[in-house]
Design an enzyme around this catalytic site. Structure first.
Site, PDB file in Angstrom:
ATOM      1  N   HIS A 111       0.784  -1.240   0.000  1.00 31.52           N
ATOM      2  CA  HIS A 111       0.000   0.000   0.000  1.00 31.52           C
ATOM      3  C   HIS A 111       0.809   1.280   0.000  1.00 31.52           C
ATOM      4  O   HIS A 111       0.253   2.360  -0.163  1.00 31.52           O
ATOM      5  CB  HIS A 111      -0.938   0.029   1.208  1.00 31.52           C
ATOM      6  CG  HIS A 111      -2.175  -0.759   0.996  1.00 31.52           C
ATOM      7  ND1 HIS A 111      -3.349  -0.187   0.564  1.00 31.52           N
ATOM      8  CD2 HIS A 111      -2.428  -2.084   1.131  1.00 31.52           C
ATOM      9  CE1 HIS A 111      -4.268  -1.126   0.460  1.00 31.52           C
ATOM     10  NE2 HIS A 111      -3.739  -2.297   0.797  1.00 31.52           N
ATOM     11  N   LYS A 153      -9.333  13.867   3.757  1.00 25.41           N
ATOM     12  CA  LYS A 153      -8.465  12.679   3.817  1.00 25.41           C
ATOM     13  C   LYS A 153      -7.689  12.795   5.114  1.00 25.41           C
ATOM     14  O   LYS A 153      -7.750  13.818   5.768  1.00 25.41           O
ATOM     15  CB  LYS A 153      -7.523  12.665   2.610  1.00 25.41           C
ATOM     16  CG  LYS A 153      -6.829  14.019   2.392  1.00 25.41           C
ATOM     17  CD  LYS A 153      -5.967  14.058   1.135  1.00 25.41           C
ATOM     18  CE  LYS A 153      -6.691  14.141  -0.170  1.00 25.41           C
ATOM     19  NZ  LYS A 153      -6.724  12.859  -0.873  1.00 25.41           N
ATOM     20  N   ARG A 154      -6.936  11.763   5.513  1.00 26.06           N
ATOM     21  CA  ARG A 154      -6.127  11.898   6.714  1.00 26.06           C
ATOM     22  C   ARG A 154      -5.156  13.062   6.581  1.00 26.06           C
ATOM     23  O   ARG A 154      -4.734  13.401   5.473  1.00 26.06           O
ATOM     24  CB  ARG A 154      -5.356  10.594   6.983  1.00 26.06           C
ATOM     25  CG  ARG A 154      -6.202   9.513   7.592  1.00 26.06           C
ATOM     26  CD  ARG A 154      -6.790   9.936   8.921  1.00 26.06           C
ATOM     27  NE  ARG A 154      -5.756   9.962   9.947  1.00 26.06           N
ATOM     28  CZ  ARG A 154      -5.594   9.014  10.882  1.00 26.06           C
ATOM     29  NH1 ARG A 154      -6.432   7.994  10.951  1.00 26.06           N
ATOM     30  NH2 ARG A 154      -4.619   9.109  11.760  1.00 26.06           N
ATOM     31  N   LYS A 194       0.277  14.641   1.902  1.00 25.24           N
ATOM     32  CA  LYS A 194      -1.005  14.933   1.239  1.00 25.24           C
ATOM     33  C   LYS A 194      -1.187  16.436   0.998  1.00 25.24           C
ATOM     34  O   LYS A 194      -2.053  16.854   0.244  1.00 25.24           O
ATOM     35  CB  LYS A 194      -2.169  14.384   2.064  1.00 25.24           C
ATOM     36  CG  LYS A 194      -2.241  12.847   2.078  1.00 25.24           C
ATOM     37  CD  LYS A 194      -3.383  12.365   2.975  1.00 25.24           C
ATOM     38  CE  LYS A 194      -3.458  10.862   3.126  1.00 25.24           C
ATOM     39  NZ  LYS A 194      -4.127  10.176   2.005  1.00 25.24           N
ATOM     40  N   THR A 210      -8.268   6.776  -2.937  1.00 26.33           N
ATOM     41  CA  THR A 210      -9.612   6.357  -3.345  1.00 26.33           C
ATOM     42  C   THR A 210     -10.593   7.502  -3.156  1.00 26.33           C
ATOM     43  O   THR A 210     -11.637   7.529  -3.796  1.00 26.33           O
ATOM     44  CB  THR A 210     -10.104   5.146  -2.530  1.00 26.33           C
ATOM     45  OG1 THR A 210      -9.943   5.423  -1.135  1.00 26.33           O
ATOM     46  CG2 THR A 210      -9.364   3.878  -2.907  1.00 26.33           C
ATOM     47  N   LYS A 214     -14.104   8.883  -5.369  1.00 23.09           N
ATOM     48  CA  LYS A 214     -15.426   9.208  -4.820  1.00 23.09           C
ATOM     49  C   LYS A 214     -15.887  10.580  -5.307  1.00 23.09           C
ATOM     50  O   LYS A 214     -17.055  10.760  -5.659  1.00 23.09           O
ATOM     51  CB  LYS A 214     -15.383   9.205  -3.282  1.00 23.09           C
ATOM     52  CG  LYS A 214     -14.965   7.870  -2.675  1.00 23.09           C
ATOM     53  CD  LYS A 214     -14.669   8.048  -1.173  1.00 23.09           C
ATOM     54  CE  LYS A 214     -13.910   6.854  -0.623  1.00 23.09           C
ATOM     55  NZ  LYS A 214     -13.316   7.134   0.712  1.00 23.09           N
TER      56      LYS A 214
HETATM   57  C1  LIG Z   1     -12.113   7.243   1.146  1.00 20.38           C
HETATM   58  C2  LIG Z   1     -11.773   7.647   2.509  1.00 20.38           C
HETATM   59  C3  LIG Z   1     -10.438   7.913   2.857  1.00 20.38           C
HETATM   60  C4  LIG Z   1      -9.305   7.823   1.851  1.00 20.38           C
HETATM   61  O1  LIG Z   1      -9.143   9.076   1.234  1.00 20.38           O
HETATM   62  P1  LIG Z   1      -7.825   9.405   0.362  1.00 20.38           P
HETATM   63  O2  LIG Z   1      -8.123  10.750  -0.225  1.00 20.38           O
HETATM   64  O3  LIG Z   1      -7.717   8.348  -0.685  1.00 20.38           O
HETATM   65  O4  LIG Z   1      -6.695   9.421   1.316  1.00 20.38           O
HETATM   66  C5  LIG Z   1     -10.157   8.300   4.151  1.00 20.38           C
HETATM   67  N1  LIG Z   1     -11.132   8.425   5.071  1.00 20.38           N
HETATM   68  C6  LIG Z   1     -12.423   8.201   4.770  1.00 20.38           C
HETATM   69  C7  LIG Z   1     -13.459   8.379   5.829  1.00 20.38           C
HETATM   70  C8  LIG Z   1     -12.785   7.801   3.486  1.00 20.38           C
HETATM   71  O5  LIG Z   1     -14.072   7.553   3.205  1.00 20.38           O
END
Ligand SMILES: *Cc1c(COP(=O)(O)O)cnc(C)c1O
Length: 675
Positions: free
Chosen positions: A358, A546-547, A552, A654, A658
């Site tokens: 990952h 995101k985190r 990031k 991911t 979305k």
């Molecule tokens: C999809 C998702 C993530 C991952 O987001 P990235 O932008 O790919 O880091 C993190 N937290 C939640 C709650 C998510 O639904």
């Protein structure tokens, strides 16, 4: 198959009956939590009807099953997606309406199981939904953390962490499976003896933790498959012993129980970061050992001791290296418990295990101090040593004299156990999570392994389930798509490409814009209710959620906002399309700089709010407690998706998918799946 007797009338009767029997209340008297439970357990009854049939079918067909091992599953709420996958949302909505209940109010009563940090755990959850919807038999396996990821509060602009006691009101979706409870052993030592010319390894003086599985059904969309998410809970074997109470030793007795049960107490809150803490090693071994014991038991029940058949009937997927101890554990069970020889056991492992990498970030590569593994898992350590000895011998033939290179590739070297090397050496498949990430694995991170076993490496881009991330979270856009291109895309999301011509269609675009506006209103309401912040829904909604991580680059986004602010305040003629910036992000509690970035963003929000001209053009909102449920409101309301990772660092992402699926425009670096 009787598809369902869960029509509107029987759903109503079930809810009324449950409230009567369990709560002694009528619908009018019941609390929202009580109604939630009555509705959820009706949905569960409907699932269980399918589950029984699916289980019998598996017994008869004896088909291959995937075990997806992951220390994290970020599931989000279940009730609505379950109704959706049962193709029963209309029946439930109508039934509840006739009972005077608003479904959307009831859905909020479900606590979100936050058994994951971010992308890796959410991927595991999306995969379970897809596997069931594709009729592929699978079981997800993980730890039943009593406390999931912390709840985040923002106090004076700073993150404060609160415990997430998600099990407090019980969990409607899970069922304990006592007949599959088993023991996991730690510590002690191994005695070696000879019997009929064969070495015997006997583990002695260990301490025991009992593993109790709780199963949660996973329904596929309009399929007969019902898979399982199995979560393991740690229990002490010692029950409070009344005689020690009599002797005044009850504190000691409860301490021992506490020590065992702490294993499944809490999820480690680090994302893309690893820490060699002993409790974490115990968590990993605890759930992989319990899972492997169950896999063997189930295999023997269906196929007897026909071990040659094992890789044809069982696939074990390792989500990142955290469950990698499953490899020596399978070796141990096959040799010490089932009497197989080394070569046969090792061959079965190779054919059974597949591993997904990952991240390439050095601080996330899992390594354990040799001494810790030897002390906590003595037999496992012996097996790792022997795996390493044989591996290094083979590597010596491939790279004679190249000690440095062999040390880099070894399972044990420089006093540490290297989990990634173990997973690569012992799996038949190693994949990266996007083309770019897969290429980096082959060319850089695992370059030397790619020289010896190029056939193992591949790149499989991550994905998301459109059932949760479009149909469930954006019902209005879902209807528009169905009205425009029909419903084939629900089974085959590739068919969404049929929408392409409508990009230029005026009527479609107007409908799309109207839906976006309504979703923005829904978010505005949530922000007002939760944080008492007013946002103008005519602003462009620009989202980075995101985190929180330096790679990031939330900071880059924040600095851009500061630049805009400076332009506005220093130039009276400056003008721009008004824009609201939303941030949603949890920082690991020990990650000081990430927490300072949250502080900076909140400071920026206040700076802008206090400036009469700046606030006409800019708004900054830091959304508290970003989780799956928040994402489900935030993402459909977004117009701009910020995907700014330092190129090469975000293996896939991911979140990016979305946002795209909900019609946001991406601003991004050429990284991971953005490419
Ligand atoms: C999809 C998702 C993530 C991952 O987001 P990235 O932008 O790919 O880091 C993190 N937290 C939640 C709650 C998510 O639904």
């Amino acid at each position: 198959m009787p598809t369902t007797q869960f029509d509107k009338e029987s759903i109503k009767q079930s809810i009324i009956g449950k409230l009567q029997r369990y709560n002694g209340r009528t619908v009018q008297e019941a609390s929202e939590q009580q109604i939630y439970k009555a509705v959820a357990s009706t949905v569960r009854d409907q699932i269980m009807q399918k589950f029984t049939i699916a289980r019998d079918e598996r017994k008869n067909n004896k088909s291959k099953r995937l075990y997806y091992l992951s220390v994290e599953y970020l599931m989000g709420r279940s009730m609505y997606c379950n109704m959706l996958n049962l193709v029963s949302t209309d029946e439930y909505r109508q039934a509840l309406k006739e009972l005077g209940i608003n479904l959307d109010d009831i859905l909020k009563e479900e606590p979100e199981p936050g058994l994951g940090n971010g992308g890796l755990g959410r991927l595991a959850a999306c995969f379970l939904d897809s596997l069931a919807s594709l009729d592929l038999p699978a079981m997800g396996c993980t730890i039943r953390y009593e406390y999931g990821l912390f709840r985040q509060k923002i106090v004076d602009g700073q993150q404060v962490e609160l415990p997430d006691s998600w099990l407090e009101n019980g969990n409607v979706w899970e069922m304990p499976v006592m007949e599959d409870a088993c023991e996991v052993h730690f510590g002690g030592h191994v005695d070696i003896s000879e019997e009929d010319g064969k070495q015997k390894f006997i583990h002695r003086d260990y301490y025991t933790v009992e593993a109790v599985p709780y199963d949660m059904p996973i329904v596929g969309y309009n399929t007969s498959t019902v898979n399982t998410l199995r979560t393991w809970s740690a229990r002490s074997k010692k029950r409070i012993d009344l005689s020690s109470f009599g002797q005044g030793k009850y504190a000691q007795a409860s301490e021992e129980i506490e020590l065992a049960e702490v294993i499944s107490k809490v999820l480690y809150p680090e994302d893309n970061h690893y820490e060699g803490k002993m409790l974490r090693l115990k968590q990993h071994y605890f759930f992989t050992s319990a899972t492997l014991q169950y896999i063997i038991k189930d295999f023997k029940k269906l196929h007897g001791a026909n071990w040659a058949l094992f890789p044809d009937k069982v696939c074990i997927h390792i989500n990142d290296t955290h469950p990698g101890l499953a490899i020596p554990e399978l070796m141990r069970l096959l040799m010490d418990e089932e009497g197989l020889g080394w070569d046969e056991a090792a061959d079965i492992c190779q054919k059974t295990f597949a591993y997904t990498n990952h991240t390439i970030m050095a601080e996330a590569l899992e390594k354990w101090p040799e001494a810790m593994v030897r002390q906590q898992l003595p037999r496992i350590f012996m097996i790792l040593e022997e795996l390493n000895r044989r591996l290094c011998k083979d590597l010596w033939d491939a790279f004679p004299g190249e000690w440095e290179r062999i040390g880099q590739m070894a399972i044990i070297s420089y006093g540490q156990v290297h989990m990634a090397n173990l997973c690569i050496a012992m799996s038949h498949s190693v994949n990266g999570v996007s083309q770019l990430h897969g290429d980096i694995l082959k060319e850089e991170t695992f370059h030397d392994y790619n020289l010896v076993s190029p056939e193992k490496f591949s790149a499989i881009t991550n994905g998301i389930t459109h059932r949760r991330w479009l149909m469930s979270c954006n019902p209005k856009l879902t209807s528009l798509i169905c009205d425009t291109i029909g419903t084939d895309w629900i089974r085959e999301p590739e068919q969404l490409s049929a929408l392409t011509p409508y990009a230029e269609d005026k009527a479609f675009r107007e409908k799309f814009a109207k839906i976006k506006q309504e979703n923005k209103q829904r978010l505005v309401k949530l922000v007002k209710n939760r944080q008492n912040i007013d946002v103008d829904p005519t602003f462009v909604f620009d989202v980075q959620s995101k985190r929180l991580h330096e790679y990031k680059r939330q900071m880059l986004n924040a600095l851009h906002i500061l630049v805009l602010y400076n332009r506005i305040v220093s130039d009276d003629s400056f003008t721009m399309e008004p824009r609201a910036f939303f941030f949603g992000a949890k920082a690991s509690p020990g990650y000081y700089r990430a927490k300072q970035i949250i502080r900076f963003i909140n400071g920026l929000a206040r700076l802008i709010d206090n400036h009469p001209r700046a606030r006409k053009f800019l708004k900054v909102v830091f959304l508290e407690n970003y989780d799956v449920s928040t994402a489900e409101v935030l993402i459909p309301a977004s117009e701009i998706s910020e995907q700014l990772s330092t190129a090469s660092k975000e293996a896939s992402g991911t979140g990016n998918m979305k946002f795209m699926m909900n019609g946001a425009v991406t601003i991004g670096t050429m990284d991971g799946a953005n490419v």
